[in-house]
Motif scaffolding. Structure first.
Motif, PDB file in Angstrom:
ATOM      1  N   PHE A 137       0.831  -1.201   0.000  1.00 52.25           N
ATOM      2  CA  PHE A 137       0.000   0.000   0.000  1.00 52.25           C
ATOM      3  C   PHE A 137       0.870   1.258   0.000  1.00 52.25           C
ATOM      4  O   PHE A 137       0.593   2.224  -0.717  1.00 52.25           O
ATOM      5  N   ASP A 138       1.935   1.231   0.812  1.00 48.14           N
ATOM      6  CA  ASP A 138       2.835   2.390   0.874  1.00 48.14           C
ATOM      7  C   ASP A 138       3.495   2.662  -0.475  1.00 48.14           C
ATOM      8  O   ASP A 138       3.738   3.815  -0.845  1.00 48.14           O
ATOM      9  N   LEU A 139       3.784   1.599  -1.219  1.00 50.83           N
ATOM     10  CA  LEU A 139       4.354   1.779  -2.555  1.00 50.83           C
ATOM     11  C   LEU A 139       3.353   2.454  -3.485  1.00 50.83           C
ATOM     12  O   LEU A 139       3.718   3.311  -4.300  1.00 50.83           O
ATOM     13  N   ILE A 140       2.086   2.061  -3.373  1.00 52.28           N
ATOM     14  CA  ILE A 140       1.049   2.704  -4.182  1.00 52.28           C
ATOM     15  C   ILE A 140       0.958   4.181  -3.828  1.00 52.28           C
ATOM     16  O   ILE A 140       0.912   5.060  -4.707  1.00 52.28           O
ATOM     17  N   LEU A 141       0.952   4.469  -2.526  1.00 54.96           N
ATOM     18  CA  LEU A 141       0.863   5.856  -2.072  1.00 54.96           C
ATOM     19  C   LEU A 141       2.062   6.672  -2.536  1.00 54.96           C
ATOM     20  O   LEU A 141       1.922   7.807  -3.012  1.00 54.96           O
ATOM     21  N   LEU A 142       3.252   6.065  -2.435  1.00 53.43           N
ATOM     22  CA  LEU A 142       4.473   6.754  -2.853  1.00 53.43           C
ATOM     23  C   LEU A 142       4.435   7.074  -4.346  1.00 53.43           C
ATOM     24  O   LEU A 142       4.791   8.180  -4.777  1.00 53.43           O
ATOM     25  N   GLU A 143       3.987   6.117  -5.147  1.00 55.36           N
ATOM     26  CA  GLU A 143       3.932   6.333  -6.593  1.00 55.36           C
ATOM     27  C   GLU A 143       2.870   7.381  -6.942  1.00 55.36           C
ATOM     28  O   GLU A 143       3.080   8.210  -7.831  1.00 55.36           O
ATOM     29  N   CYS A 144       1.742   7.353  -6.226  1.00 58.53           N
ATOM     30  CA  CYS A 144       0.701   8.362  -6.474  1.00 58.53           C
ATOM     31  C   CYS A 144       1.217   9.765  -6.218  1.00 58.53           C
ATOM     32  O   CYS A 144       0.863  10.707  -6.930  1.00 58.53           O
ATOM     33  N   ASN A 145       2.024   9.901  -5.180  1.00 59.23           N
ATOM     34  CA  ASN A 145       2.536  11.217  -4.811  1.00 59.23           C
ATOM     35  C   ASN A 145       3.799  11.603  -5.568  1.00 59.23           C
ATOM     36  O   ASN A 145       4.314  12.701  -5.382  1.00 59.23           O
ATOM     37  N   GLY A 146       4.291  10.683  -6.413  1.00 59.44           N
ATOM     38  CA  GLY A 146       5.498  10.947  -7.181  1.00 59.44           C
ATOM     39  C   GLY A 146       5.215  11.011  -8.664  1.00 59.44           C
ATOM     40  O   GLY A 146       4.452  11.859  -9.139  1.00 59.44           O
ATOM     41  N   LEU A 147       5.792  10.080  -9.409  1.00 62.84           N
ATOM     42  CA  LEU A 147       5.647  10.094 -10.863  1.00 62.84           C
ATOM     43  C   LEU A 147       4.268   9.653 -11.339  1.00 62.84           C
ATOM     44  O   LEU A 147       3.871   9.950 -12.461  1.00 62.84           O
ATOM     45  N   ALA A 148       3.554   8.906 -10.481  1.00 65.02           N
ATOM     46  CA  ALA A 148       2.202   8.429 -10.830  1.00 65.02           C
ATOM     47  C   ALA A 148       2.195   7.670 -12.148  1.00 65.02           C
ATOM     48  O   ALA A 148       1.349   7.906 -13.026  1.00 65.02           O
ATOM     49  N   ASP A 149       3.144   6.759 -12.301  1.00 65.11           N
ATOM     50  CA  ASP A 149       3.227   5.931 -13.501  1.00 65.11           C
ATOM     51  C   ASP A 149       2.055   4.948 -13.512  1.00 65.11           C
ATOM     52  O   ASP A 149       1.937   4.089 -12.630  1.00 65.11           O
ATOM     53  N   ILE A 150       1.175   5.072 -14.498  1.00 66.02           N
ATOM     54  CA  ILE A 150      -0.038   4.252 -14.545  1.00 66.02           C
ATOM     55  C   ILE A 150       0.295   2.764 -14.629  1.00 66.02           C
ATOM     56  O   ILE A 150      -0.333   1.933 -13.966  1.00 66.02           O
ATOM     57  N   ALA A 151       1.293   2.410 -15.435  1.00 64.27           N
ATOM     58  CA  ALA A 151       1.650   0.993 -15.594  1.00 64.27           C
ATOM     59  C   ALA A 151       2.106   0.410 -14.255  1.00 64.27           C
ATOM     60  O   ALA A 151       1.742  -0.723 -13.900  1.00 64.27           O
ATOM     61  N   LEU A 152       2.901   1.171 -13.507  1.00 66.85           N
ATOM     62  CA  LEU A 152       3.390   0.678 -12.223  1.00 66.85           C
ATOM     63  C   LEU A 152       2.262   0.631 -11.196  1.00 66.85           C
ATOM     64  O   LEU A 152       2.134  -0.344 -10.433  1.00 66.85           O
ATOM     65  N   LEU A 153       1.416   1.651 -11.176  1.00 65.40           N
ATOM     66  CA  LEU A 153       0.275   1.634 -10.259  1.00 65.40           C
ATOM     67  C   LEU A 153      -0.645   0.447 -10.544  1.00 65.40           C
ATOM     68  O   LEU A 153      -1.185  -0.169  -9.623  1.00 65.40           O
ATOM     69  N   LEU A 154      -0.818   0.118 -11.823  1.00 62.38           N
ATOM     70  CA  LEU A 154      -1.639  -1.029 -12.190  1.00 62.38           C
ATOM     71  C   LEU A 154      -1.031  -2.319 -11.661  1.00 62.38           C
ATOM     72  O   LEU A 154      -1.730  -3.181 -11.131  1.00 62.38           O
ATOM     73  N   LYS A 155       0.287  -2.455 -11.770  1.00 60.52           N
ATOM     74  CA  LYS A 155       0.959  -3.657 -11.249  1.00 60.52           C
ATOM     75  C   LYS A 155       0.787  -3.769  -9.738  1.00 60.52           C
ATOM     76  O   LYS A 155       0.477  -4.844  -9.208  1.00 60.52           O
ATOM     77  N   TYR A 156       1.012  -2.667  -9.036  1.00 55.69           N
ATOM     78  CA  TYR A 156       0.861  -2.691  -7.580  1.00 55.69           C
ATOM     79  C   TYR A 156      -0.578  -3.035  -7.179  1.00 55.69           C
ATOM     80  O   TYR A 156      -0.818  -3.853  -6.291  1.00 55.69           O
ATOM     81  N   THR A 157      -1.536  -2.387  -7.836  1.00 52.52           N
ATOM     82  CA  THR A 157      -2.944  -2.603  -7.493  1.00 52.52           C
ATOM     83  C   THR A 157      -3.375  -4.027  -7.815  1.00 52.52           C
ATOM     84  O   THR A 157      -4.095  -4.670  -7.042  1.00 52.52           O
TER      85      THR A 157
END
Length: 256
Positions: free
Chosen positions: A110-130
């Motif tokens: 979850f923290d990785l998702i939050l970190l990515e949202c607050n940073g580069l917000a890479d959709i491909a990476l957020l999709l993998k995490y989710t």
């Protein structure tokens, strides 16, 4: 997309429709919350999944601490695994309990998702995490025997079609034809997967929407009845009372 504070969707008492997909992970035990007018206890490390148009509320006076992830259709539609998309179907609202051994690992995820949202917000990476998070929830859930991959895809299409057309189309044959199966096979799959049938799911969709419309008081009972495809108001009233034990007017009067 994500939050690690108090619950970000849903305010206190006023029920409201959400306009996005949501993952709600409660941090503490205490109180209740409501999804489509069904009450659930709030328990620490239980997760609920919400879909657009569902009605969610938490009674006053306090909001329970929760981690939340919210995302729109552009993320949801990119989830390749049909069984993960099915977790968000509004037909039954399941609490996924996170085992003790998995609480720390999923907190890190979850923290990785939050970190990515607050940073580069890479959709491909957020999709993998989710997707990884949902895969773990799927493992924790209690599921009926799996059907084949092809049938899984057809069920996802079936549920989408039902949500689009349930007001006008009440026949299992219509939905079966649209997904290339017989009505008998569709009902067999639904019994295997969810212990239900096309007719029962259609009734559930109509009942949920009827409750939403009655609660929000934007239309008369007659308008709601016709909007849901009932031929007259009295038929709708009999359907509603059979399902809930209340007349539409009694439900509307007690919903405030």
């Amino acid at each position: 997309m994500a939050s690690d504070s108090g619950l970000a969707l849903g305010d206190h008492a006023p029920s409201h429709r959400i306009s996005f997909f949501a993952i709600v992970w409660f941090s503490e035990t205490g109180g209740t919350h409501h999804i489509d007018f069904e009450s659930f206890p709030v328990r620490a490390n239980e997760v609920f999944l919400l879909a657009p148009n569902q009605v969610h509320s938490i009674p006053a006076p306090t909001l329970p601490p929760a981690r939340t992830i919210v995302f729109a259709h552009d993320i949801f539609d990119r989830i390749d695994e049909p069984h993960l998309r099915q977790l968000f179907l509004p037909f039954e609202n399941i609490a996924f309990s996170i085992p003790d051994a998995m609480q720390a690992p999923l907190t890190h995820l979850f923290d990785l998702i939050l970190l990515e949202c607050n940073g580069l917000a890479d959709i491909a990476l957020l999709l993998k995490y989710t997707t990884a998070f949902l895969t773990h929830l799927y493992r924790f859930g209690k599921h009926n025997p799996q059907v084949s991959g092809a049938e899984d895809h057809r069920l996802v299409k079936l549920f989408h079609l039902m949500q689009m057309h349930y007001r006008q189309e009440k026949s299992a044959a219509f939905y079966a034809r649209e997904i290339g199966l017989t009505a008998k096979r569709v009902n067999e799959l639904l019994r295997e997967k969810m212990g239900t049938t096309v007719s029962k799911l259609l009734y559930r969709l109509m009942l949920i929407e009827a409750k939403r419309e009655l609660y929000h008081r934007q239309h008369s009972v007659k308008e709601i009845a016709y909007g849901l495809g009932f031929s007259d108001q009295s038929y709708f009233a009999r359907f509603f009372k059979k399902q809930t034990g209340l007349t539409p007017e009694e439900f509307r009067g007690g919903a405030r």
